[in-house]
Design a protein around this motif. Structure first.
Motif, PDB file in Angstrom:
ATOM      1  N   VAL A  45     -21.356  57.302 -26.490  1.00 25.48           N
ATOM      2  CA  VAL A  45     -20.289  58.063 -27.149  1.00 25.48           C
ATOM      3  C   VAL A  45     -20.745  58.492 -28.540  1.00 25.48           C
ATOM      4  O   VAL A  45     -20.552  59.637 -28.952  1.00 25.48           O
ATOM      5  CB  VAL A  45     -18.979  57.234 -27.214  1.00 25.48           C
ATOM      6  CG1 VAL A  45     -17.941  57.897 -28.095  1.00 25.48           C
ATOM      7  CG2 VAL A  45     -18.430  56.997 -25.815  1.00 25.48           C
ATOM      8  N   PHE A  46     -21.388  57.594 -29.251  1.00 22.89           N
ATOM      9  CA  PHE A  46     -21.927  57.891 -30.582  1.00 22.89           C
ATOM     10  C   PHE A  46     -22.901  59.060 -30.486  1.00 22.89           C
ATOM     11  O   PHE A  46     -22.820  60.022 -31.259  1.00 22.89           O
ATOM     12  CB  PHE A  46     -22.620  56.635 -31.134  1.00 22.89           C
ATOM     13  CG  PHE A  46     -23.151  56.776 -32.532  1.00 22.89           C
ATOM     14  CD1 PHE A  46     -22.372  56.442 -33.626  1.00 22.89           C
ATOM     15  CD2 PHE A  46     -24.441  57.236 -32.764  1.00 22.89           C
ATOM     16  CE1 PHE A  46     -22.862  56.545 -34.916  1.00 22.89           C
ATOM     17  CE2 PHE A  46     -24.939  57.354 -34.047  1.00 22.89           C
ATOM     18  CZ  PHE A  46     -24.150  57.012 -35.133  1.00 22.89           C
ATOM     19  N   ASP A  47     -23.815  58.991 -29.528  1.00 26.37           N
ATOM     20  CA  ASP A  47     -24.818  60.047 -29.351  1.00 26.37           C
ATOM     21  C   ASP A  47     -24.167  61.372 -28.962  1.00 26.37           C
ATOM     22  O   ASP A  47     -24.573  62.438 -29.435  1.00 26.37           O
ATOM     23  CB  ASP A  47     -25.846  59.636 -28.290  1.00 26.37           C
ATOM     24  CG  ASP A  47     -26.741  58.487 -28.754  1.00 26.37           C
ATOM     25  OD1 ASP A  47     -26.812  58.224 -29.980  1.00 26.37           O
ATOM     26  OD2 ASP A  47     -27.354  57.841 -27.876  1.00 26.37           O
ATOM     27  N   ALA A  48     -23.150  61.334 -28.115  1.00 26.63           N
ATOM     28  CA  ALA A  48     -22.465  62.554 -27.683  1.00 26.63           C
ATOM     29  C   ALA A  48     -21.746  63.218 -28.854  1.00 26.63           C
ATOM     30  O   ALA A  48     -21.763  64.447 -28.981  1.00 26.63           O
ATOM     31  CB  ALA A  48     -21.485  62.249 -26.557  1.00 26.63           C
ATOM     32  N   ALA A  51     -24.391  64.825 -30.989  1.00 24.65           N
ATOM     33  CA  ALA A  51     -24.914  66.035 -30.355  1.00 24.65           C
ATOM     34  C   ALA A  51     -23.923  67.196 -30.474  1.00 24.65           C
ATOM     35  O   ALA A  51     -24.326  68.360 -30.533  1.00 24.65           O
ATOM     36  CB  ALA A  51     -25.219  65.769 -28.888  1.00 24.65           C
ATOM     37  N   ALA A  52     -22.631  66.895 -30.528  1.00 22.47           N
ATOM     38  CA  ALA A  52     -21.608  67.930 -30.655  1.00 22.47           C
ATOM     39  C   ALA A  52     -21.425  68.393 -32.094  1.00 22.47           C
ATOM     40  O   ALA A  52     -20.597  69.256 -32.379  1.00 22.47           O
ATOM     41  CB  ALA A  52     -20.282  67.415 -30.101  1.00 22.47           C
ATOM     42  N   GLY A  53     -22.188  67.807 -33.019  1.00 20.08           N
ATOM     43  CA  GLY A  53     -22.103  68.210 -34.419  1.00 20.08           C
ATOM     44  C   GLY A  53     -21.024  67.482 -35.198  1.00 20.08           C
ATOM     45  O   GLY A  53     -20.734  67.837 -36.339  1.00 20.08           O
ATOM     46  N   GLU A  54     -20.410  66.485 -34.617  1.00 22.97           N
ATOM     47  CA  GLU A  54     -19.390  65.689 -35.309  1.00 22.97           C
ATOM     48  C   GLU A  54     -20.061  64.569 -36.085  1.00 22.97           C
ATOM     49  O   GLU A  54     -21.186  64.178 -35.787  1.00 22.97           O
ATOM     50  CB  GLU A  54     -18.433  65.048 -34.296  1.00 22.97           C
ATOM     51  CG  GLU A  54     -17.605  66.003 -33.505  1.00 22.97           C
ATOM     52  CD  GLU A  54     -16.680  65.260 -32.556  1.00 22.97           C
ATOM     53  OE1 GLU A  54     -16.141  64.201 -32.951  1.00 22.97           O
ATOM     54  OE2 GLU A  54     -16.514  65.729 -31.429  1.00 22.97           O
ATOM     55  N   ASP A  55     -19.336  64.050 -37.066  1.00 22.59           N
ATOM     56  CA  ASP A  55     -19.808  62.841 -37.745  1.00 22.59           C
ATOM     57  C   ASP A  55     -19.419  61.671 -36.849  1.00 22.59           C
ATOM     58  O   ASP A  55     -18.229  61.374 -36.699  1.00 22.59           O
ATOM     59  CB  ASP A  55     -19.154  62.708 -39.120  1.00 22.59           C
ATOM     60  CG  ASP A  55     -19.587  61.452 -39.867  1.00 22.59           C
ATOM     61  OD1 ASP A  55     -20.526  60.772 -39.398  1.00 22.59           O
ATOM     62  OD2 ASP A  55     -18.990  61.166 -40.920  1.00 22.59           O
ATOM     63  N   PRO A  56     -20.394  61.003 -36.229  1.00 22.35           N
ATOM     64  CA  PRO A  56     -20.041  59.948 -35.265  1.00 22.35           C
ATOM     65  C   PRO A  56     -19.344  58.752 -35.884  1.00 22.35           C
ATOM     66  O   PRO A  56     -18.684  57.982 -35.187  1.00 22.35           O
ATOM     67  CB  PRO A  56     -21.380  59.549 -34.658  1.00 22.35           C
ATOM     68  CG  PRO A  56     -22.428  60.160 -35.485  1.00 22.35           C
ATOM     69  CD  PRO A  56     -21.811  61.220 -36.334  1.00 22.35           C
ATOM     70  N   ARG A  57     -19.430  58.595 -37.197  1.00 24.24           N
ATOM     71  CA  ARG A  57     -18.799  57.435 -37.845  1.00 24.24           C
ATOM     72  C   ARG A  57     -17.388  57.754 -38.353  1.00 24.24           C
ATOM     73  O   ARG A  57     -16.648  56.858 -38.732  1.00 24.24           O
ATOM     74  CB  ARG A  57     -19.665  56.952 -38.993  1.00 24.24           C
ATOM     75  CG  ARG A  57     -20.914  56.264 -38.511  1.00 24.24           C
ATOM     76  CD  ARG A  57     -21.704  55.675 -39.693  1.00 24.24           C
ATOM     77  NE  ARG A  57     -22.830  54.906 -39.227  1.00 24.24           N
ATOM     78  CZ  ARG A  57     -23.991  55.409 -38.850  1.00 24.24           C
ATOM     79  NH1 ARG A  57     -24.172  56.710 -38.855  1.00 24.24           N
ATOM     80  NH2 ARG A  57     -24.977  54.632 -38.449  1.00 24.24           N
TER      81      ARG A  57
END
Length: 173
Positions: A45-48, A51-57
């Motif tokens: 989920v973090f990687d996805a 990859a979508a350009g979101e800040d995963p944190r």
């Protein structure tokens, strides 16, 4: 016995991550359903998100695609008098004193809040389940529950503290 290391395809990882991201379900729930360790799915989920350009944190706001179900029939319009009017009428029939003004105001406030929430419905309707007992307790303290008004219940007595109960059996020396 150690668990055998499993390998997943990139497509499977993407689909599992999208299941979490698009439905708003918890990683743990999806992981249990798919028999994937929570940490592994969390990494996907973090990687996805990355990859979508979101800040995963960053905290994620989920936009659910399906609307909430309609409110139950219990919150439909009621033809009778309002709850606040009923409470005020019940309180007017009680023997209240000036020192009871705070309890009266609180009972009226609970009745008003319950009525307002019941009219709007939605997620806030759950609070009615919490406010109802509070209103009942205020009326009970004032001696105005339906059973008390009918003469079937005892008027509310001042509860004794634990210390008073312990001292009750002893004589002062």
């Amino acid at each position: 016995m150690a668990r055998k290391r499993r390998r997943y395809t990139a497509e499977y990882k993407r689909e599992a991550a999208n299941l979490v991201l698009n439905t708003g379900r918890a990683i743990a729930d999806v992981g249990r359903e798919l028999d994937i360790p929570e940490q592994t799915l969390g990494r996907w989920v973090f990687d996805a998100r990355e990859a979508a350009g979101e800040d995963p944190r960053a905290p994620r706001q989920v936009n659910f695609k399906t609307p909430l179900p309609p409110d139950p029939i219990a919150f439909a319009a009621f033809d009778g008098p309002s709850l606040l009017a009923e409470v005020r009428d019940a309180i007017a029939k009680m023997d209240t004193e000036d020192r009871d003004k705070g309890l009266v105001a609180l009972a009226e406030r609970y009745a008003h809040m319950i009525e307002a929430v019941a009219k709007t419905g939605g997620k806030e309707a759950v609070s009615v389940m919490y406010l109802g007992p509070h209103l009942f307790n205020m009326l009970k303290e004032l001696g105005g529950t339906p059973m008390q008004r009918a003469g079937l219940g005892k008027p509310a007595e001042k509860k004794k503290s634990r210390l008073e109960l312990l001292r009750g059996g002893r004589e002062a020396v």
